[in-house]
Scaffold this motif. Structure first.
Motif, PDB file in Angstrom:
ATOM      1  N   HIS A 122      -2.035  -0.265   5.521  1.00  0.00           N
ATOM      2  CA  HIS A 122      -2.460   0.789   6.444  1.00  0.00           C
ATOM      3  C   HIS A 122      -2.547   2.091   5.650  1.00  0.00           C
ATOM      4  O   HIS A 122      -1.532   2.614   5.176  1.00  0.00           O
ATOM      5  CB  HIS A 122      -1.472   0.943   7.597  1.00  0.00           C
ATOM      6  N   ILE A 123      -3.762   2.627   5.519  1.00  0.00           N
ATOM      7  CA  ILE A 123      -3.959   3.779   4.630  1.00  0.00           C
ATOM      8  C   ILE A 123      -4.569   4.989   5.329  1.00  0.00           C
ATOM      9  O   ILE A 123      -4.718   6.051   4.712  1.00  0.00           O
ATOM     10  CB  ILE A 123      -4.845   3.391   3.434  1.00  0.00           C
ATOM     11  N   ALA A 124      -4.934   4.874   6.589  1.00  0.00           N
ATOM     12  CA  ALA A 124      -5.543   6.001   7.297  1.00  0.00           C
ATOM     13  C   ALA A 124      -4.591   7.189   7.311  1.00  0.00           C
ATOM     14  O   ALA A 124      -3.383   7.035   7.515  1.00  0.00           O
ATOM     15  CB  ALA A 124      -5.910   5.607   8.724  1.00  0.00           C
ATOM     16  N   GLY A 125      -5.130   8.367   7.074  1.00  0.00           N
ATOM     17  CA  GLY A 125      -4.323   9.577   7.069  1.00  0.00           C
ATOM     18  C   GLY A 125      -3.831   9.973   5.696  1.00  0.00           C
ATOM     19  O   GLY A 125      -3.303  11.081   5.514  1.00  0.00           O
ATOM     20  N   MET A 126      -3.988   9.100   4.709  1.00  0.00           N
ATOM     21  CA  MET A 126      -3.557   9.418   3.348  1.00  0.00           C
ATOM     22  C   MET A 126      -4.645  10.187   2.603  1.00  0.00           C
ATOM     23  O   MET A 126      -5.831  10.062   2.897  1.00  0.00           O
ATOM     24  CB  MET A 126      -3.235   8.138   2.559  1.00  0.00           C
ATOM     25  N   THR A 127      -4.229  10.966   1.607  1.00  0.00           N
ATOM     26  CA  THR A 127      -5.178  11.562   0.682  1.00  0.00           C
ATOM     27  C   THR A 127      -5.417  10.580  -0.458  1.00  0.00           C
ATOM     28  O   THR A 127      -4.731   9.546  -0.554  1.00  0.00           O
ATOM     29  CB  THR A 127      -4.638  12.881   0.107  1.00  0.00           C
ATOM     30  N   ARG A 128      -6.361  10.905  -1.332  1.00  0.00           N
ATOM     31  CA  ARG A 128      -6.610  10.038  -2.487  1.00  0.00           C
ATOM     32  C   ARG A 128      -5.357   9.891  -3.344  1.00  0.00           C
ATOM     33  O   ARG A 128      -4.994   8.792  -3.762  1.00  0.00           O
ATOM     34  CB  ARG A 128      -7.739  10.614  -3.355  1.00  0.00           C
ATOM     35  N   ASN A 129      -4.683  11.005  -3.606  1.00  0.00           N
ATOM     36  CA  ASN A 129      -3.486  10.969  -4.453  1.00  0.00           C
ATOM     37  C   ASN A 129      -2.348  10.200  -3.794  1.00  0.00           C
ATOM     38  O   ASN A 129      -1.598   9.473  -4.466  1.00  0.00           O
ATOM     39  CB  ASN A 129      -3.030  12.385  -4.780  1.00  0.00           C
ATOM     40  N   GLU A 130      -2.221  10.365  -2.478  1.00  0.00           N
ATOM     41  CA  GLU A 130      -1.163   9.645  -1.763  1.00  0.00           C
ATOM     42  C   GLU A 130      -1.412   8.136  -1.792  1.00  0.00           C
ATOM     43  O   GLU A 130      -0.478   7.352  -1.973  1.00  0.00           O
ATOM     44  CB  GLU A 130      -1.069  10.149  -0.325  1.00  0.00           C
ATOM     45  N   LEU A 131      -2.676   7.738  -1.616  1.00  0.00           N
ATOM     46  CA  LEU A 131      -2.991   6.308  -1.657  1.00  0.00           C
ATOM     47  C   LEU A 131      -2.769   5.748  -3.063  1.00  0.00           C
ATOM     48  O   LEU A 131      -2.232   4.639  -3.220  1.00  0.00           O
ATOM     49  CB  LEU A 131      -4.443   6.072  -1.229  1.00  0.00           C
TER      50      LEU A 131
END
Length: 282
Positions: A122-131
């Motif tokens: 589940h990756i919705a809401g993340m930034t590129r760096n956070e993912l």
């Protein structure tokens, strides 16, 4: 006789006023309220966050290429996408290839992707760096890769620019933060017939609601305080035409504002005035 002369003088003054009003300069200067050395605190800068239907390139690198390959989608023929804008001289086309020719991930309506070996994430809401940090942590935490480097890129993060700009079209967002002023610059700036005081930024949220932010480009502080100052993926910018431009869509729409029209009208009134004066003398 005196009343007639006064009446025609009044009409002459009215005509002169209308002629001057039609020649009033347009308000085309940006950020008029900014002076030298003005410091504005930027409190809205935020990175783009992943949302459903985003397309992502996620590539895992390691000192062991064969091991890293287990966590990457298969290489495909050049996966390209075209972004086209149109200007007065024709069309301009920009073509972008997905990173390293890798297949892309499409974020589901639930905000998830299916990642090799790791499964559903589940990756919705993340930034590129956070993912990137999240996947790296998962790989190391499960003792799958000791030294991973994870590169995440958006593949469909663009904005559409419509209306009175020199090159309307869809433009790629090539970094996490892009402002409405930078987007307008990509489109070649507003035309002389674009309303600087009424630029609209339309944004759809994850629930399907459309928010409209009206920005006055002549007021710098208002621009930077607007929620539409920093753009998000799939925002639409619309530049409204001036009333003069709108009238051009009708037959003889601006003829009443032309100097030749008022000169002809003034000449006609003068002729009538001379005729009336001559008749009163007889």
């Amino acid at each position: 006789m005196k009343k007639i002369t006064t009446a025609f003088m009044g009409l002459g003054v009215a005509l002169a006023t209308l002629m001057l009003g039609g020649c009033t300069p347009k308000n085309i200067t940006y950020v008029q309220d900014f002076e030298e050395d003005v410091v504005i605190r930027d409190t809205q800068r935020t990175a783009i966050r992943i949302q459903p239907e985003d397309k992502l390139s996620i590539i895992v690198h390691s000192k062991d290429p064969e091991l890293a390959a287990l966590f990457n989608l298969p290489v495909v023929a050049n996966n390209t996408r075209n972004i086209q804008g149109v200007n007065g001289s024709g069309s301009i086309q920009r073509t972008y290839a997905s990173s390293d020719g890798m297949s892309s991930y499409t974020v589901s309506a639930q905000g998830t992707i299916e990642f090799p070996v790791l499964g559903t994430l589940h990756i919705a809401g993340m930034t590129r760096n956070e993912l990137s940090a999240f996947i790296k942590g998962e790989l190391m935490g499960r003792d799958l890769v000791k030294d991973p480097t994870v590169v995440v890129e958006f593949l469909n993060s663009g904005v559409s620019i419509l209306g009175e700009v020199r090159s309307p079209g869809r433009y790629d967002m090539n970094r996490d933060n892009i402002t409405v002023l930078e987007a307008i610059a990509l489109a070649g700036d507003l035309t002389i017939q674009g309303k600087r005081e009424n630029v609209k930024v339309m944004r759809e949220d994850t629930e399907g609601n459309v928010h409209v932010y009206v920005i006055d480009l002549t007021k710098g502080k208002q621009i930077m305080s607007s929620p539409g100052y920093y753009l998000k993926q799939n925002d639409v910018i619309y530049v409204e035409p001036t009333n003069y431009k709108k009238r051009e869509t009708t037959v003889n729409g601006n003829s009443a504002l032309a100097a030749s029209f008022w000169i002809s009208a003034a000449s006609l009134l003068t002729s009538i005035a001379v005729l009336v004066v001559n008749l009163t003398k007889k």
